[in-house]
Design a protein around this motif. Structure first.
Motif, PDB file in Angstrom:
ATOM      1  N   GLY A   1       0.791  -1.219   0.000  1.00 13.41           N
ATOM      2  CA  GLY A   1       0.000   0.000   0.000  1.00 13.41           C
ATOM      3  C   GLY A   1       0.827   1.274   0.000  1.00 13.41           C
ATOM      4  N   ILE A   2       2.143   1.144   0.190  1.00 11.86           N
ATOM      5  CA  ILE A   2       3.033   2.317   0.196  1.00 11.86           C
ATOM      6  C   ILE A   2       4.204   2.094  -0.760  1.00 11.86           C
ATOM      7  CG2 ILE A   2       2.429   3.094   2.518  1.00 11.86           C
ATOM      8  CD1 ILE A   2       5.189   1.746   3.381  1.00 11.86           C
ATOM      9  N   TYR A   3       3.946   1.391  -1.835  1.00 15.16           N
ATOM     10  CA  TYR A   3       5.025   0.954  -2.732  1.00 15.16           C
ATOM     11  C   TYR A   3       6.001   2.080  -3.084  1.00 15.16           C
ATOM     12  CZ  TYR A   3       7.385  -1.566  -6.428  1.00 15.16           C
ATOM     13  OH  TYR A   3       8.348  -2.177  -7.190  1.00 15.16           O
ATOM     14  N   GLU A   4       5.504   3.247  -3.436  1.00 14.52           N
ATOM     15  CA  GLU A   4       6.370   4.359  -3.832  1.00 14.52           C
ATOM     16  C   GLU A   4       7.209   4.875  -2.668  1.00 14.52           C
ATOM     17  OE1 GLU A   4       2.961   4.515  -4.134  1.00 14.52           O
ATOM     18  OE2 GLU A   4       2.857   3.845  -6.206  1.00 14.52           O
ATOM     19  N   ALA A   5       6.746   4.652  -1.445  1.00 12.77           N
ATOM     20  CA  ALA A   5       7.433   5.174  -0.263  1.00 12.77           C
ATOM     21  C   ALA A   5       7.985   4.053   0.624  1.00 12.77           C
ATOM     22  CB  ALA A   5       6.474   6.049   0.537  1.00 12.77           C
ATOM     23  N   ARG A   6       8.050   2.845   0.105  1.00 17.45           N
ATOM     24  CA  ARG A   6       8.517   1.723   0.916  1.00 17.45           C
ATOM     25  C   ARG A   6       9.977   1.932   1.327  1.00 17.45           C
ATOM     26  NH1 ARG A   6       9.133   0.546  -4.287  1.00 17.45           N
ATOM     27  NH2 ARG A   6      10.659  -1.017  -4.987  1.00 17.45           N
ATOM     28  N   PRO A   7      10.357   1.394   2.484  1.00 14.23           N
ATOM     29  CA  PRO A   7      11.724   1.599   2.959  1.00 14.23           C
ATOM     30  C   PRO A   7      12.766   0.812   2.160  1.00 14.23           C
ATOM     31  CG  PRO A   7      10.449   0.313   4.547  1.00 14.23           C
ATOM     32  CD  PRO A   7       9.515   0.696   3.451  1.00 14.23           C
ATOM     33  N   THR A   8      14.007   1.158   2.365  1.00 14.09           N
ATOM     34  CA  THR A   8      15.133   0.533   1.658  1.00 14.09           C
ATOM     35  C   THR A   8      15.108  -0.979   1.806  1.00 14.09           C
ATOM     36  OG1 THR A   8      16.472   2.512   1.926  1.00 14.09           O
ATOM     37  CG2 THR A   8      17.651   0.462   1.483  1.00 14.09           C
ATOM     38  N   GLN A   9      14.788  -1.470   2.974  1.00 20.96           N
ATOM     39  CA  GLN A   9      14.755  -2.917   3.190  1.00 20.96           C
ATOM     40  C   GLN A   9      13.850  -3.588   2.164  1.00 20.96           C
ATOM     41  OE1 GLN A   9      14.092  -4.275   7.207  1.00 20.96           O
ATOM     42  NE2 GLN A   9      13.189  -6.180   6.502  1.00 20.96           N
ATOM     43  N   CYS A  10      12.720  -2.992   1.890  1.00 21.33           N
ATOM     44  CA  CYS A  10      11.776  -3.554   0.919  1.00 21.33           C
ATOM     45  C   CYS A  10      12.275  -3.342  -0.511  1.00 21.33           C
ATOM     46  CB  CYS A  10      10.408  -2.919   1.102  1.00 21.33           C
ATOM     47  SG  CYS A  10       9.753  -3.101   2.770  1.00 21.33           S
ATOM     48  N   ARG A  11      12.853  -2.191  -0.769  1.00 18.35           N
ATOM     49  CA  ARG A  11      13.356  -1.875  -2.110  1.00 18.35           C
ATOM     50  C   ARG A  11      14.487  -2.801  -2.540  1.00 18.35           C
ATOM     51  NH1 ARG A  11      11.613   3.042  -4.052  1.00 18.35           N
ATOM     52  NH2 ARG A  11      10.546   4.300  -2.510  1.00 18.35           N
ATOM     53  N   THR A  12      15.277  -3.265  -1.586  1.00 18.34           N
ATOM     54  CA  THR A  12      16.448  -4.078  -1.923  1.00 18.34           C
ATOM     55  C   THR A  12      16.173  -5.584  -1.921  1.00 18.34           C
ATOM     56  OG1 THR A  12      17.208  -4.021   0.376  1.00 18.34           O
ATOM     57  CG2 THR A  12      18.061  -2.314  -1.120  1.00 18.34           C
ATOM     58  N   PHE A  13      14.993  -5.999  -1.480  1.00 18.17           N
ATOM     59  CA  PHE A  13      14.664  -7.425  -1.514  1.00 18.17           C
ATOM     60  C   PHE A  13      14.690  -7.910  -2.954  1.00 18.17           C
ATOM     61  CE2 PHE A  13      11.859 -11.041  -1.974  1.00 18.17           C
ATOM     62  CZ  PHE A  13      12.239 -11.837  -0.913  1.00 18.17           C
ATOM     63  N   PRO A  14      15.256  -9.059  -3.262  1.00 16.73           N
ATOM     64  CA  PRO A  14      15.833 -10.109  -2.422  1.00 16.73           C
ATOM     65  C   PRO A  14      17.355 -10.005  -2.241  1.00 16.73           C
ATOM     66  CG  PRO A  14      15.671 -10.927  -4.640  1.00 16.73           C
ATOM     67  CD  PRO A  14      15.166  -9.491  -4.656  1.00 16.73           C
ATOM     68  N   PHE A  15      17.926  -8.887  -2.616  1.00 15.82           N
ATOM     69  CA  PHE A  15      19.379  -8.772  -2.566  1.00 15.82           C
ATOM     70  C   PHE A  15      19.851  -8.294  -1.189  1.00 15.82           C
ATOM     71  CE2 PHE A  15      18.228  -8.400  -7.073  1.00 15.82           C
ATOM     72  CZ  PHE A  15      18.892  -9.521  -7.541  1.00 15.82           C
ATOM     73  N   TRP A  16      19.588  -9.132  -0.210  1.00 16.99           N
ATOM     74  CA  TRP A  16      20.031  -8.891   1.156  1.00 16.99           C
ATOM     75  C   TRP A  16      21.276  -9.724   1.404  1.00 16.99           C
ATOM     76  CZ3 TRP A  16      14.728  -9.826   3.975  1.00 16.99           C
ATOM     77  CH2 TRP A  16      13.840  -8.796   3.636  1.00 16.99           C
ATOM     78  N   GLU A  17      22.175  -9.200   2.187  1.00 14.66           N
ATOM     79  CA  GLU A  17      23.428  -9.897   2.526  1.00 14.66           C
ATOM     80  C   GLU A  17      23.140 -11.312   3.028  1.00 14.66           C
ATOM     81  OE1 GLU A  17      27.529  -9.935   2.495  1.00 14.66           O
ATOM     82  OE2 GLU A  17      26.255  -8.292   1.813  1.00 14.66           O
ATOM     83  N   TYR A  18      22.122 -11.460   3.829  1.00 18.79           N
ATOM     84  CA  TYR A  18      21.747 -12.760   4.402  1.00 18.79           C
ATOM     85  C   TYR A  18      21.531 -13.824   3.324  1.00 18.79           C
ATOM     86  CZ  TYR A  18      18.873 -16.258   6.798  1.00 18.79           C
ATOM     87  OH  TYR A  18      18.353 -17.442   7.287  1.00 18.79           O
ATOM     88  N   PHE A  19      20.930 -13.447   2.222  1.00 19.97           N
ATOM     89  CA  PHE A  19      20.591 -14.420   1.191  1.00 19.97           C
ATOM     90  C   PHE A  19      21.799 -14.862   0.354  1.00 19.97           C
ATOM     91  CE2 PHE A  19      16.139 -12.589   1.512  1.00 19.97           C
ATOM     92  CZ  PHE A  19      15.678 -13.635   2.293  1.00 19.97           C
ATOM     93  N   LYS A  20      22.935 -14.188   0.506  1.00 14.58           N
ATOM     94  CA  LYS A  20      24.144 -14.645  -0.182  1.00 14.58           C
ATOM     95  C   LYS A  20      24.510 -16.051   0.262  1.00 14.58           C
ATOM     96  CE  LYS A  20      26.520 -10.349  -1.304  1.00 14.58           C
ATOM     97  NZ  LYS A  20      27.721  -9.528  -1.040  1.00 14.58           N
ATOM     98  N   THR A  21      24.273 -16.346   1.522  1.00 10.43           N
ATOM     99  CA  THR A  21      24.618 -17.667   2.056  1.00 10.43           C
ATOM    100  C   THR A  21      23.381 -18.497   2.409  1.00 10.43           C
ATOM    101  OG1 THR A  21      24.841 -16.694   4.258  1.00 10.43           O
ATOM    102  CG2 THR A  21      26.865 -16.925   2.952  1.00 10.43           C
ATOM    103  N   ASN A  22      22.205 -17.970   2.131  1.00  6.97           N
ATOM    104  CA  ASN A  22      20.950 -18.681   2.415  1.00  6.97           C
ATOM    105  C   ASN A  22      20.026 -18.629   1.199  1.00  6.97           C
ATOM    106  OD1 ASN A  22      21.085 -19.319   5.493  1.00  6.97           O
ATOM    107  ND2 ASN A  22      21.808 -17.218   5.289  1.00  6.97           N
ATOM    108  N   LYS A  23      20.595 -18.924   0.050  1.00 11.79           N
ATOM    109  CA  LYS A  23      19.855 -18.821  -1.212  1.00 11.79           C
ATOM    110  C   LYS A  23      18.615 -19.718  -1.229  1.00 11.79           C
ATOM    111  CE  LYS A  23      21.492 -20.830  -4.906  1.00 11.79           C
ATOM    112  NZ  LYS A  23      22.318 -21.159  -6.076  1.00 11.79           N
ATOM    113  N   GLU A  24      18.715 -20.913  -0.646  1.00 10.14           N
ATOM    114  CA  GLU A  24      17.584 -21.838  -0.670  1.00 10.14           C
ATOM    115  C   GLU A  24      16.365 -21.234   0.017  1.00 10.14           C
ATOM    116  OE1 GLU A  24      20.745 -22.731   0.348  1.00 10.14           O
ATOM    117  OE2 GLU A  24      21.189 -23.630  -1.602  1.00 10.14           O
ATOM    118  N   GLU A  25      16.607 -20.450   1.053  1.00  7.19           N
ATOM    119  CA  GLU A  25      15.507 -19.820   1.781  1.00  7.19           C
ATOM    120  C   GLU A  25      14.759 -18.809   0.915  1.00  7.19           C
ATOM    121  OE1 GLU A  25      14.861 -17.274   5.858  1.00  7.19           O
ATOM    122  OE2 GLU A  25      16.574 -18.610   5.747  1.00  7.19           O
ATOM    123  N   VAL A  26      15.490 -17.984   0.188  1.00  8.16           N
ATOM    124  CA  VAL A  26      14.834 -16.983  -0.655  1.00  8.16           C
ATOM    125  C   VAL A  26      14.180 -17.636  -1.874  1.00  8.16           C
ATOM    126  CG1 VAL A  26      16.784 -16.254  -2.123  1.00  8.16           C
ATOM    127  CG2 VAL A  26      15.007 -14.609  -1.500  1.00  8.16           C
TER     128      VAL A  26
END
Length: 126
Positions: free
Chosen positions: A91-116
């Motif tokens: 509902g706030i797509y244009e104003a969503r925070p950086t965390q949402c804008r950068t999904f799925p390229f989070w540092e965590y998923f570099k080593t947890n690819k199966e999860e994403v």
């Protein structure tokens, strides 16, 4: 198909995948939806509400940081307060925070690819 790739990740993201998704990145286990003070100010302006209204209804302080609130859907199932359950979209797509804008390229998923891959139908292995 225009895949988005990012250095350091052995998967790509197909934005078209969001069209068939049920909002998996916005629904699930409870977690933090981090939002900075600058993003809070931007969101306040986007929603055209006061900072007091925004923080009392939609934001909570967690330690020294801020997170967007969630609503409980069922046992161990939550949704971002801004996720529109009927439309199945942000509902706030244009104003969503950086965390949402950068999904799925989070540092965590570099080593947890199966999860994403399990969570997001738009992920394509390289």
């Amino acid at each position: 198909m225009s895949l988005i790739k990012k250095d350091g990740y052995d998967f790509a993201f197909n934005p078209k995948g969001c069209e068939s998704c049920e909002g998996n990145c916005c629904i699930g286990e409870s977690g933090n939806i981090w939002i900075s003070r600058q993003e809070i100010e931007y969101l306040k302006n986007h929603l055209n509400i006061s900072i007091e209204e925004l923080t009392s209804k939609y934001i909570e302080k967690r330690g020294y940081r801020y997170s967007i609130k969630e609503r409980k859907l069922a046992e161990n199932n939550y949704a971002c307060i801004f996720f529109d359950l009927e439309k199945r979209q942000c509902g706030i797509y244009e104003a969503r925070p950086t965390q949402c804008r950068t999904f799925p390229f989070w540092e965590y998923f570099k080593t947890n690819k199966e999860e994403v891959i399990k969570e997001c139908p738009a992920i394509k292995e390289l």
